[in-house]
Scaffold this motif. Structure first.
Motif, short mmCIF file in Angstrom:
data_model
loop_
_atom_site.label_atom_id
_atom_site.label_comp_id
_atom_site.label_asym_id
_atom_site.label_seq_id
_atom_site.Cartn_x
_atom_site.Cartn_y
_atom_site.Cartn_z
N GLN A 94 51.65 205.13 91.10
CA GLN A 94 53.03 205.13 91.57
C GLN A 94 53.30 203.89 92.42
OE1 GLN A 94 55.65 207.12 90.71
NE2 GLN A 94 56.90 205.75 91.96
N VAL A 95 52.36 203.51 93.29
CA VAL A 95 52.54 202.30 94.10
C VAL A 95 52.61 201.07 93.19
CG1 VAL A 95 51.45 200.81 95.83
CG2 VAL A 95 51.60 203.28 96.22
N MET A 96 51.77 201.02 92.17
CA MET A 96 51.83 199.91 91.22
C MET A 96 53.22 199.83 90.60
SD MET A 96 48.30 200.22 89.09
CE MET A 96 46.78 200.57 89.91
N SER A 97 53.79 200.98 90.23
CA SER A 97 55.10 200.96 89.59
C SER A 97 56.20 200.49 90.54
CB SER A 97 55.44 202.34 89.02
OG SER A 97 55.79 203.25 90.03
N PHE A 99 55.72 198.07 92.95
CA PHE A 99 55.57 196.65 93.30
C PHE A 99 55.19 195.74 92.13
CE2 PHE A 99 54.85 198.86 97.36
CZ PHE A 99 55.81 198.23 98.12
N MET A 100 54.94 196.31 90.97
CA MET A 100 54.52 195.50 89.83
C MET A 100 55.46 195.77 88.66
SD MET A 100 50.44 196.31 90.39
CE MET A 100 49.82 195.49 88.93
N ALA A 101 55.72 194.75 87.88
CA ALA A 101 56.58 194.90 86.70
C ALA A 101 55.87 195.78 85.66
CB ALA A 101 56.88 193.53 86.11
N PRO A 102 56.64 196.47 84.83
CA PRO A 102 56.02 197.35 83.83
C PRO A 102 55.02 196.64 82.92
CG PRO A 102 58.38 197.74 83.94
CD PRO A 102 58.09 196.53 84.80
N GLU A 103 55.25 195.36 82.65
CA GLU A 103 54.36 194.62 81.75
C GLU A 103 53.17 193.96 82.47
OE1 GLU A 103 57.56 191.88 83.20
OE2 GLU A 103 57.56 193.89 82.39
N THR A 104 53.07 194.14 83.78
CA THR A 104 51.97 193.54 84.53
C THR A 104 50.64 194.11 84.07
OG1 THR A 104 53.38 193.22 86.46
CG2 THR A 104 51.02 193.11 86.84
N GLU A 105 49.68 193.23 83.90
CA GLU A 105 48.37 193.65 83.41
C GLU A 105 47.51 194.24 84.52
OE1 GLU A 105 45.67 191.98 80.01
OE2 GLU A 105 45.62 190.62 81.73
N VAL A 106 46.82 195.32 84.19
CA VAL A 106 45.87 195.97 85.09
C VAL A 106 44.55 196.04 84.34
CG1 VAL A 106 45.33 198.03 86.44
CG2 VAL A 106 47.72 197.34 86.13
N ILE A 107 43.50 195.48 84.94
CA ILE A 107 42.19 195.47 84.31
C ILE A 107 41.29 196.45 85.06
CG2 ILE A 107 40.19 194.08 83.67
CD1 ILE A 107 42.09 191.63 83.68
N ILE A 124 51.44 204.46 83.77
CA ILE A 124 52.36 205.45 84.34
C ILE A 124 53.71 205.37 83.64
CG2 ILE A 124 52.90 203.97 86.33
CD1 ILE A 124 53.23 206.66 87.92
N PRO A 125 53.78 205.91 82.42
CA PRO A 125 55.07 205.93 81.73
C PRO A 125 56.01 206.90 82.42
CG PRO A 125 53.43 207.18 80.50
CD PRO A 125 52.72 206.55 81.67
N TYR A 126 57.29 206.65 82.30
CA TYR A 126 58.31 207.52 82.86
C TYR A 126 58.05 207.80 84.34
CZ TYR A 126 61.98 211.05 82.93
OH TYR A 126 63.11 211.75 83.21
N HIS A 127 57.88 206.72 85.09
CA HIS A 127 57.58 206.86 86.52
C HIS A 127 58.85 207.00 87.36
CE1 HIS A 127 58.08 202.56 85.69
NE2 HIS A 127 58.54 202.47 86.92
N PHE A 128 58.67 207.52 88.55
CA PHE A 128 59.75 207.71 89.51
C PHE A 128 60.16 206.35 90.06
CE2 PHE A 128 61.47 208.76 93.73
CZ PHE A 128 62.32 209.81 93.41
N THR A 129 61.46 206.07 90.09
CA THR A 129 61.95 204.76 90.51
C THR A 129 63.07 204.87 91.53
OG1 THR A 129 63.69 204.57 88.85
CG2 THR A 129 61.48 203.85 88.18
N GLU A 130 63.47 203.71 92.03
CA GLU A 130 64.62 203.63 92.94
C GLU A 130 65.87 204.21 92.28
OE1 GLU A 130 67.29 200.13 95.10
OE2 GLU A 130 65.42 199.60 94.08
N LYS A 131 66.00 204.03 90.97
CA LYS A 131 67.15 204.56 90.24
C LYS A 131 67.20 206.09 90.36
CE LYS A 131 69.50 204.39 85.76
NZ LYS A 131 70.19 205.61 86.02
N ASP A 132 66.04 206.74 90.34
CA ASP A 132 66.01 208.20 90.49
C ASP A 132 66.58 208.61 91.85
OD1 ASP A 132 64.73 208.86 87.97
OD2 ASP A 132 62.92 207.96 88.83
#
Length: 139
Positions: A94-97, A99-107, A124-132
């Protein structure tokens, strides 16, 4: 891994020993790089009240936030003293979502150098956002 990713791996691997995990003895470290080339690291920091423990990936992200959030996070690498690539917990995802763009790579890596690649959106598809929050506040 490319040269930059290998650098992140070696840096994170070196930091595994810095993890503060006197209860679980489960060491995790992370390293992220921004598009400006800045690198931030983090380790897990346990607390006897386990709910107050902070994971390595959140420590790295929060260090970047504390430094002024210059640039965007380009890649985040996570390593554990595990026999297979380590997966981030739900809170870290959730923290990644945030501060990081959806396409940001995580290894995701292990101490032997095995790795898996994902994007934030895959983790984390369909994550909670500011829009929610905005949608809920406007009703």
């Amino acid at each position: 891994m490319n040269e930059l990713e290998e650098k992140l791996f070696l840096l994170a691997k070196d930091h595994l020993a810095d993890a503060y995990s006197p209860y679980s003895h489960f060491h995790v470290a992370s390293a992220l790089v921004t598009d400006a080339g800045e690198i931030f690291t983090g380790v897990n920091i346990e607390n006897s009240s386990f709910g107050l423990t902070n994971c390595a990936e959140r420590t790295a992200i929060f260090s970047w936030v504390n430094a002024g959030r210059t640039g965007k996070i380009k890649c985040l690498l996570i390593i554990g003293n595990t026999d297979r690539p380590i997966s981030p917990c739900g809170a870290c995802r959730q923290v990644m979502s945030e501060f990081m763009a959806p396409e940001t790579e995580v290894i995701l890596t292990d101490s032997q150098g095995d790795y898996e690649r994902f994007t934030v959106e895959q983790l984390i598809p369909y994550h909670f956002t500011e829009k929610d929050i905005q949608d809920g506040a406007n009703k």
